[in-house]
Design a protein around this motif. Sequence first.
Motif, PDB file in Angstrom:
ATOM      1  N   ILE A   1      10.880   6.575  -0.640  1.00 28.80           N
ATOM      2  CA  ILE A   1      10.882   5.313   0.112  1.00 28.80           C
ATOM      3  C   ILE A   1      12.316   4.870   0.339  1.00 28.80           C
ATOM      4  CG2 ILE A   1      10.329   2.841   0.073  1.00 28.80           C
ATOM      5  CD1 ILE A   1       7.692   3.410  -1.012  1.00 28.80           C
ATOM      6  N   THR A   2      12.619   4.603   1.600  1.00 38.43           N
ATOM      7  CA  THR A   2      13.910   4.012   1.928  1.00 38.43           C
ATOM      8  C   THR A   2      13.662   2.579   2.375  1.00 38.43           C
ATOM      9  OG1 THR A   2      15.885   4.148   3.317  1.00 38.43           O
ATOM     10  CG2 THR A   2      13.872   5.136   4.230  1.00 38.43           C
ATOM     11  N   PHE A   3      14.375   1.654   1.756  1.00 39.59           N
ATOM     12  CA  PHE A   3      14.102   0.225   1.937  1.00 39.59           C
ATOM     13  C   PHE A   3      15.390  -0.526   2.223  1.00 39.59           C
ATOM     14  CE2 PHE A   3      14.371  -3.939  -0.123  1.00 39.59           C
ATOM     15  CZ  PHE A   3      13.343  -4.627   0.514  1.00 39.59           C
ATOM     16  N   THR A   4      15.331  -1.437   3.179  1.00 37.95           N
ATOM     17  CA  THR A   4      16.401  -2.416   3.361  1.00 37.95           C
ATOM     18  C   THR A   4      15.741  -3.787   3.428  1.00 37.95           C
ATOM     19  OG1 THR A   4      17.728  -0.826   4.610  1.00 37.95           O
ATOM     20  CG2 THR A   4      18.352  -3.137   4.801  1.00 37.95           C
ATOM     21  N   GLY A   5      16.221  -4.713   2.619  1.00 39.11           N
ATOM     22  CA  GLY A   5      15.619  -6.042   2.605  1.00 39.11           C
ATOM     23  C   GLY A   5      16.150  -6.843   1.426  1.00 39.11           C
TER      24      GLY A   5
ATOM     25  N   VAL B   1      10.095  -2.214  -5.014  1.00 34.21           N
ATOM     26  CA  VAL B   1      10.148  -0.820  -4.533  1.00 34.21           C
ATOM     27  C   VAL B   1      10.601   0.078  -5.680  1.00 34.21           C
ATOM     28  CG1 VAL B   1      11.284   0.776  -2.922  1.00 34.21           C
ATOM     29  CG2 VAL B   1      10.633  -1.509  -2.139  1.00 34.21           C
ATOM     30  N   ALA B   2      11.622  -0.385  -6.401  1.00 40.12           N
ATOM     31  CA  ALA B   2      12.155   0.414  -7.510  1.00 40.12           C
ATOM     32  C   ALA B   2      11.091   0.618  -8.584  1.00 40.12           C
ATOM     33  CB  ALA B   2      13.378  -0.277  -8.101  1.00 40.12           C
ATOM     34  N   ALA B   3      10.429  -0.469  -9.010  1.00 42.37           N
ATOM     35  CA  ALA B   3       9.452  -0.368 -10.101  1.00 42.37           C
ATOM     36  C   ALA B   3       8.311   0.568  -9.711  1.00 42.37           C
ATOM     37  CB  ALA B   3       8.922  -1.765 -10.444  1.00 42.37           C
ATOM     38  N   ALA B   4       7.800   0.406  -8.490  1.00 39.44           N
ATOM     39  CA  ALA B   4       6.685   1.256  -8.054  1.00 39.44           C
ATOM     40  C   ALA B   4       7.137   2.704  -7.922  1.00 39.44           C
ATOM     41  CB  ALA B   4       6.145   0.753  -6.710  1.00 39.44           C
ATOM     42  N   SER B   5       8.363   2.919  -7.520  1.00 35.67           N
ATOM     43  CA  SER B   5       8.853   4.283  -7.309  1.00 35.67           C
ATOM     44  C   SER B   5       9.083   4.982  -8.647  1.00 35.67           C
ATOM     45  CB  SER B   5      10.134   4.270  -6.471  1.00 35.67           C
ATOM     46  OG  SER B   5       9.845   3.722  -5.199  1.00 35.67           O
ATOM     47  N   VAL B   6       9.531   4.232  -9.637  1.00 36.31           N
ATOM     48  CA  VAL B   6       9.673   4.812 -10.986  1.00 36.31           C
ATOM     49  C   VAL B   6       8.292   5.224 -11.492  1.00 36.31           C
ATOM     50  CG1 VAL B   6      10.239   4.257 -13.387  1.00 36.31           C
ATOM     51  CG2 VAL B   6      11.807   3.594 -11.555  1.00 36.31           C
ATOM     52  N   GLU B   7       7.319   4.367 -11.264  1.00 36.80           N
ATOM     53  CA  GLU B   7       5.946   4.634 -11.684  1.00 36.80           C
ATOM     54  C   GLU B   7       5.443   5.957 -11.086  1.00 36.80           C
ATOM     55  OE1 GLU B   7       4.098   2.848 -13.687  1.00 36.80           O
ATOM     56  OE2 GLU B   7       2.227   3.975 -13.401  1.00 36.80           O
ATOM     57  N   HIS B   8       5.760   6.190  -9.816  1.00 42.36           N
ATOM     58  CA  HIS B   8       5.269   7.400  -9.140  1.00 42.36           C
ATOM     59  C   HIS B   8       6.273   8.544  -9.175  1.00 42.36           C
ATOM     60  CE1 HIS B   8       1.597   5.590  -7.733  1.00 42.36           C
ATOM     61  NE2 HIS B   8       2.273   4.544  -7.290  1.00 42.36           N
ATOM     62  N   ASN B   9       7.353   8.356  -9.896  1.00 44.12           N
ATOM     63  CA  ASN B   9       8.405   9.381  -9.981  1.00 44.12           C
ATOM     64  C   ASN B   9       8.834   9.851  -8.595  1.00 44.12           C
ATOM     65  OD1 ASN B   9      10.222  11.007 -11.326  1.00 44.12           O
ATOM     66  ND2 ASN B   9       8.811  12.751 -11.387  1.00 44.12           N
ATOM     67  N   ARG B  10       9.040   8.898  -7.719  1.00 49.93           N
ATOM     68  CA  ARG B  10       9.467   9.272  -6.365  1.00 49.93           C
ATOM     69  C   ARG B  10      10.930   8.854  -6.138  1.00 49.93           C
ATOM     70  NH1 ARG B  10       6.766   4.321  -4.399  1.00 49.93           N
ATOM     71  NH2 ARG B  10       4.825   5.417  -3.918  1.00 49.93           N
TER      72      ARG B  10
ATOM     73  N   ALA C   1       0.843  -1.208   0.000  1.00 49.01           N
ATOM     74  CA  ALA C   1       0.000   0.000   0.000  1.00 49.01           C
ATOM     75  C   ALA C   1       0.876   1.255   0.000  1.00 49.01           C
ATOM     76  CB  ALA C   1      -0.920  -0.008   1.221  1.00 49.01           C
ATOM     77  N   MET C   2       2.013   1.181   0.673  1.00 48.69           N
ATOM     78  CA  MET C   2       2.939   2.324   0.661  1.00 48.69           C
ATOM     79  C   MET C   2       3.542   2.504  -0.730  1.00 48.69           C
ATOM     80  SD  MET C   2       4.696   1.458   4.333  1.00 48.69           S
ATOM     81  CE  MET C   2       6.027   2.646   4.290  1.00 48.69           C
ATOM     82  N   LEU C   3       3.950   1.391  -1.352  1.00 48.95           N
ATOM     83  CA  LEU C   3       4.539   1.491  -2.698  1.00 48.95           C
ATOM     84  C   LEU C   3       3.546   2.072  -3.683  1.00 48.95           C
ATOM     85  CD1 LEU C   3       6.513  -1.859  -3.267  1.00 48.95           C
ATOM     86  CD2 LEU C   3       7.095   0.103  -1.868  1.00 48.95           C
ATOM     87  N   ASP C   4       2.255   1.717  -3.499  1.00 52.22           N
ATOM     88  CA  ASP C   4       1.234   2.108  -4.476  1.00 52.22           C
ATOM     89  C   ASP C   4       0.698   3.523  -4.267  1.00 52.22           C
ATOM     90  OD1 ASP C   4       1.487  -0.359  -5.614  1.00 52.22           O
ATOM     91  OD2 ASP C   4      -0.233  -1.251  -4.581  1.00 52.22           O
ATOM     92  N   SER C   5       1.104   4.179  -3.187  1.00 56.77           N
ATOM     93  CA  SER C   5       0.512   5.492  -2.897  1.00 56.77           C
ATOM     94  C   SER C   5       1.264   6.638  -3.580  1.00 56.77           C
ATOM     95  CB  SER C   5       0.513   5.745  -1.384  1.00 56.77           C
ATOM     96  OG  SER C   5       0.149   7.083  -1.145  1.00 56.77           O
ATOM     97  N   PRO C   6       0.526   7.498  -4.305  1.00 54.60           N
ATOM     98  CA  PRO C   6       1.193   8.665  -4.908  1.00 54.60           C
ATOM     99  C   PRO C   6       1.594   9.702  -3.859  1.00 54.60           C
ATOM    100  CG  PRO C   6      -1.179   8.711  -5.309  1.00 54.60           C
ATOM    101  CD  PRO C   6      -0.895   7.415  -4.626  1.00 54.60           C
TER     102      PRO C   6
END
Length: 477
Positions: free
Chosen positions: A220-224, A232-241, A210-215
Amino acid sequence: MTIHQNLIDGEWTGAEAIENINPSNTDEVVGLYARANADDARNAIAAAKAAAPAWARSGILERHAILRKASDEILARKEELGRLLSSEEGKTLGEGIGETVRAAQIFDFFAGETLRLAGQVLPSVRPNIGVEITREPVGVVGIITPWNFPIAIPAWKIAPALCYGNTVVFKPAELVPGCSWAIVDILHRAGLPKGVLNLVMGKGSVVGQAMLDSPDVNAITFTGSVATGKRVAAASVEHNRKYQLEMGGKNPFVVLDDADLAVAVDAALNSAFFSTGQRCTASSRLIVTQGIHDRFVAALSEKMAAVKVGNALDSTTQIGPVVDDSQLKQDLDYIEIGRKEGANLAFGGERLNRETPGFYLQPALFTEANNQMRISREEIFGPVASVIQVKDYDEALAVANDTAFGLSSGIATTSLKHATHFKRNAEAGMVMVNLPTAGVDFHVPFGGRKGSSYGSREQGSYAAEFYTTVKTAYTLA
Ligand code: ADP
């Protein structure tokens, strides 16, 4: 048992709870923790968005005071929080308390950074015009953390996010909600305005997604894991974040003929097996030149035989249990894969029984491995390491760099020439000379290259790069 709830818009909320289980004693429930759903995540994001403008304009002294208070309380409670950490994650009490102290140091460091925010003033290339370069908060920062550093990783993401004036939606790993809940509670009581820091404990596929999908999540900072990092990368490119990823490692530790054997063995033992090998900076490839190979393997095996694996809360334990059954299965599967690939299991690799039911595994050392085997290429994330014998330094460096990852790279040598060359040519974000590949300072940059990391560095003053956005303003005089 009381339920530790989620924090959304300054209110503790949530009824459905899951048990936090102690991997040293699976009969013991460490606590009950609420499980958020996607709506909770969306509410948390809305709260963070609403709180962002005021928090961005908050005074640096207010932010300094809150981060300082958090640091003081974490330090004052280091024994209790360290015990909680070791109970939920399984690292030894010494490691748990050490990590807790580190979290306090991180909050202290970023408290200081609030007082050191600075920009630049330059003349324009055009006459009578001034240029100012300043840093502003990014907005709502989504923080997604893994289970292996339950207090340090949340600290090194939450502290800079708040320091630079961002609001936060924080989703810790499901396996270890305890320390995350504790630091959010501490920060909340330290006086954060409502909505500035929101805690949503729950499943990655639900709350994280839900966080990845939110405009409305601006960074987003991610460790995992690598797989989730790619999402995370794909969703962030989608939202230009903006996004930042810390993922796997397959860190090499090179041992040269001229190494001090005791230094090399201690560093290898620590790198490969302490914290149950569950560190992204752990070294799982021990690349050893032929002249020292047999002595190194003999000395390391002897040390391994003397290491005490047991309940994390027992003060004499040196290596705690694996974090859960699925990670233990993964470790045992890789030990089997290594055997089938033709590596020699020189020591350990057996599941162990202790007084309490837990996920105990004897550290495993393979010899006669090569760098093409799956055990040399894929991250195992357990107390499993392989020795790869090489001819000389040049081959050692080539093997060390022949990996998809690039987080930390170590060498044991007494040669200034080789140490200097290795520091320059190791393809990793961090290089260690005569030191374990794991174990880093909190005030300097942390991060890797190649498949290990993406984005700007974490920790130290370099964190500003991710948690701020730069503004360039021109003024006619
Ligand atoms: P590991 O469990 O091996 O550390 P994961 O990448 O599965 O690695 O987990 C790291 C964090 O990412 C955890 O907080 C997890 O809940 C979260 N996560 C897992 N899947 C997703 C997803 N689809 N979207 C967002 N976050 C996720």
